[in-house]
Enzyme design. Structure first.
Site, mmCIF file in Angstrom:
data_model
loop_
_atom_site.group_PDB
_atom_site.id
_atom_site.type_symbol
_atom_site.label_atom_id
_atom_site.label_comp_id
_atom_site.label_asym_id
_atom_site.label_seq_id
_atom_site.Cartn_x
_atom_site.Cartn_y
_atom_site.Cartn_z
ATOM 1 N N CYS A 77 0.866 -1.173 0.000
ATOM 2 C CA CYS A 77 0.000 0.000 0.000
ATOM 3 C C CYS A 77 0.910 1.232 0.000
ATOM 4 O O CYS A 77 1.752 1.366 0.889
ATOM 5 C CB CYS A 77 -0.857 -0.036 1.270
ATOM 6 S SG CYS A 77 -1.868 1.429 1.514
ATOM 7 N N CYS A 188 -1.012 3.846 -6.402
ATOM 8 C CA CYS A 188 -1.877 3.209 -5.400
ATOM 9 C C CYS A 188 -2.102 1.788 -5.903
ATOM 10 O O CYS A 188 -2.369 1.593 -7.096
ATOM 11 C CB CYS A 188 -3.194 3.971 -5.303
ATOM 12 S SG CYS A 188 -4.502 3.076 -4.433
#
Ligand code: DGL
Length: 278
Positions: A77, A188
């Site tokens: 992440c 992302c």
């Protein structure tokens, strides 16, 4: 603390399904490694939490993953890595970590127009880590950023052909293309899932960079350096955990061709994680 075991699983965590875009490449690079995937879907989206909140969540998740006796933690992440990776390394010095960052460097090497678009969360853009990346690699490049508000939630729903996804992508990329961007960074881990839809909008002449293959290679390097590669040619087991009961993880696991050996619900109780039967 007991020594890390070579045949223990690798932990991979994200706020939701995004880290599965990294797991896909880990599976390819490390076909004999067991993997424990952890999705904190109860707290998604991370990109809109404060820095302190993300740091606290990441601390607790890592603490929990270590109690599951994993041998390495992949922070799959960008938002969590930007907010918490350096602290995690300080707080848990006995375990190797692999983190993520938007692929600004490869993008600046690829661009011919000297204009690059970066798609990432507000949390990633606000981080010191991102500021330092920009300073190091993008001083002479024009970078068009977009915090892609709402895109993570749309991707989590799994319906990529929904017109809400294409209009959102159109809205995000129009200013980038108008400014002359020839390279887009997927900052992302959720975004690689909608890469085909993105390509349809921006056209094949624009390069889209997903850092996941490089992260998987880095994970392999870190395991090798720490003498932690699995010693057996074992059939890998993929344990899947989520902090939300009604999870759509199965749909995404099918997309990346992963059969889970075990699905578990882990609950937040007074700021700590506890396993509960599904
Ligand atoms: N997948 C995460 C990332 O790479 C972010 C998603 C979120 O905002 O929770 O940044």
């Amino acid at each position: 603390m007991e020594p890390l075991s070579q045949n223990a699983p690798i932990a991979v965590f994200d706020s939701g399904v995004g880290g599965l875009s990294v797991l896909k490449h880990l599976k390819h690079q490390l076909p004999h490694e067991h993997i424990l995937y952890f999705a904190d879907q109860d707290n998604i989206p991370y990109g809109e939490h404060s820095l302190e909140k993300i740091q606290q969540l990441c601390y607790e998740i890592t603490h929990f993953l270590l109690s599951e006796k994993v041998k390495m933690v992949v922070v799959a992440c960008n938002t969590a890595s930007a907010a918490a990776l350096s602290q995690l390394r300080l707080n848990f010095p006995t375990i190797p970590f692999v983190g993520m960052e938007p692929a600004v460097k490869p993008a600046t090497e690829n661009t011919k127009t000297n204009v690059v678009g970066v798609m990432a969360t507000a949390g990633t853009f606000a981080s010191e880590r991102y500021a330092s990346l920009m300073k190091r690699y993008a001083a002479d490049i024009s970078v068009i950023e977009d915090p892609c508000i709402g895109l993570v939630e749309l991707i989590e729903q799994g319906d990529f052909e929904n017109t809400a996804v294409s209009s959102q992508l159109d809205f995000i990329t129009t200013p980038m293309l108008q400014a002359g961007a020839d390279t887009l960074v997927l900052g992302c881990t959720h975004y690689p899932f909608i890469q085909p839809q993105l390509k349809r909008i921006v056209g094949e002449s624009v390069t889209v960079i997903d850092p996941a293959p490089a992260v998987a290679l880095q994970a392999k390097r870190v395991l090798t350096q720490n003498n932690l590669l699995a010693t057996k040619k074992q059939t890998p087991a993929y344990r899947i955990m989520s902090t939300k009961a009604s999870s759509n993880l199965q749909l995404f696991l099918e997309m990346i061709d992963v059969a889970s050996s075990q699905n578990e619900l882990v609950c937040w109780v007074n700021g700590r994680l506890q396993k509960s039967p599904l």
